[in-house]
Scaffold this active site. Structure first.
Site, mmCIF file in Angstrom:
data_model
loop_
_atom_site.group_PDB
_atom_site.id
_atom_site.type_symbol
_atom_site.label_atom_id
_atom_site.label_comp_id
_atom_site.label_asym_id
_atom_site.label_seq_id
_atom_site.Cartn_x
_atom_site.Cartn_y
_atom_site.Cartn_z
ATOM 1 N N LYS A 164 53.022 -75.869 23.369
ATOM 2 C CA LYS A 164 51.869 -76.867 23.868
ATOM 3 C C LYS A 164 52.589 -78.026 25.042
ATOM 4 C CE LYS A 164 53.231 -80.716 21.542
ATOM 5 N NZ LYS A 164 53.999 -82.065 22.162
ATOM 6 N N MET A 169 57.707 -79.248 22.439
ATOM 7 C CA MET A 169 56.636 -78.189 22.831
ATOM 8 C C MET A 169 56.117 -77.588 21.604
ATOM 9 S SD MET A 169 57.975 -76.137 26.120
ATOM 10 C CE MET A 169 56.080 -75.448 26.316
ATOM 11 N N GLY A 182 57.645 -76.041 18.894
ATOM 12 C CA GLY A 182 57.834 -74.706 18.593
ATOM 13 C C GLY A 182 57.713 -74.559 16.958
ATOM 14 N N ALA A 237 54.124 -74.084 16.047
ATOM 15 C CA ALA A 237 53.642 -73.164 16.240
ATOM 16 C C ALA A 237 53.859 -72.050 15.144
ATOM 17 C CB ALA A 237 54.155 -72.541 17.672
ATOM 18 N N ASP A 273 50.765 -81.510 15.096
ATOM 19 C CA ASP A 273 50.382 -80.367 15.995
ATOM 20 C C ASP A 273 49.978 -79.216 15.458
ATOM 21 O OD1 ASP A 273 51.564 -82.395 17.828
ATOM 22 O OD2 ASP A 273 53.662 -81.378 17.708
#
Length: 317
Positions: free
Chosen positions: A26, A118, A120, A123, A155
């Site tokens: 993201k 981001m 990771g 994710a 996140d």
């Protein structure tokens, strides 16, 4: 849903099958942070966009084990594979919630830089929740998975669904946003990562002695830009309250941002807590030009052209 019913692993031709799930990283189009509350967390108002650089998690059953193990496609000493890894914690949490006794092995192919802002690790966790759901035929609803995701990190809930979303609270209270707008970014990865807690500590230091901060309200100009497809308004509305704190800890980022902005990008910002720099561009030609220039910087370990929004964690087999 009852969590006491028997749950059996997915089988293929009578054999236990692995489940492969991909999950995007993201960028934060907007990030406003408040002063930490009594529990140590910072209230946030942020707008996430999922972009097409993906982590891949393959989950498989270990019938004669009870633990969760993890391996990496390309071992990275900065990425742990024990219970401090968010993906391992996600599998353990899923097993506990659904009463699963079998062991699980996670094989992770990382494409998102570790400690790069981001998400990771988040994710990997979102992908693991989807993979365990498919692996054990648990038929968990999105609400069930989001409940688990909120226990893992701010996140993770967003990355289950992807797209574009407004997030509030700790960043885990998600409101999807509708847009037909595709954005192109040039990402510049720095050679050294940044710890998110360290960036928040620096953010607090910068605001020490000032009146208590509250996160900004819903970013109406940015949401209007997304709704109407106005890329100039969107570029003007990009914001990250953590950017200065990240630059203080990683001063080379200031030069990366300056070059990105002077190279013709519409805007450039630090992604999340950094140190990845995201430059917004108009399309492929400008993207290649900006990418070429950013790759000349000694502090830039690599670059990538990505697009968003894209879907969140999804099963591939």
């Amino acid at each position: 849903m009852s969590y006491l019913r028997a749950i059996h692993p997915k089988r293929s031709g009578g054999e236990l099958a692995g489940v492969q799930v991909c999950c995007p990283g993201k960028v934060n189009l907007f990030l406003s942070a408040g002063s930490p509350t009594s529990d140590g967390y910072h209230p946030l108002t942020t707008v996430f966009q999922a972009v097409n650089v993906h982590e891949t998690v393959i989950a498989s059953v270990r019938d004669h084990q009870t633990s969760v193990t993890m391996s990496l496609e390309s071992p990275n000493p900065s990425v742990p594979t024990d219970e401090s890894n968010l993906a391992v914690r996600a599998a353990l949490l899923f097993k506990k919630r659904y009463g699963i006794t079998q062991g699980v092995h996670l094989h992770v192919d990382k494409k998102i830089p570790a400690a790069g802002g981001m998400a990771g690790g988040s994710a990997d966790a979102a992908a693991t929740l989807r993979a365990c759901d498919a692996l054990f035929n648990s038929e968990a609803s999105l609400e069930d998975l989001e409940s688990l995701a909120r226990e893992l990190g701010a996140d993770v809930p967003f990355l289950l669904t992807g797209g574009v979303a407004l997030a509030e609270g700790r960043g885990d209270l998600i409101t999807p946003l509708t847009t037909d707008m595709e954005l192109t970014w040039v990402l510049a990865f720095q050679r050294e990562g940044l710890s998110t807690p360290a960036v928040f500590r620096e953010f607090d230091r910068l605001h020490d002695g000032r009146e208590e901060l509250t996160p900004a309200a819903m970013p109406e100009p940015l949401i209007k830009a997304l709704r109407e497809g106005d890329i100039d308004l969107l570029a003007d509305s990009l914001c990250n309250d953590l950017e200065q704190a990240a630059i203080n800890l990683h001063p080379d980022m200031a030069e990366t941002l300056r070059l990105a902005r002077s190279s013709g990008a519409l805007a450039a910002m630090v992604s999340g807590s950094g140190p990845t720099v995201a430059a917004l561009v108009t399309g492929p030609e400008q993207a290649r030009s900006v990418q070429t220039l950013l790759e000349t910087l000694p502090q830039v370990a690599g670059t990538m052209i990505v697009h968003g929004p894209v879907a969140g964690a999804h099963v591939e087999n």
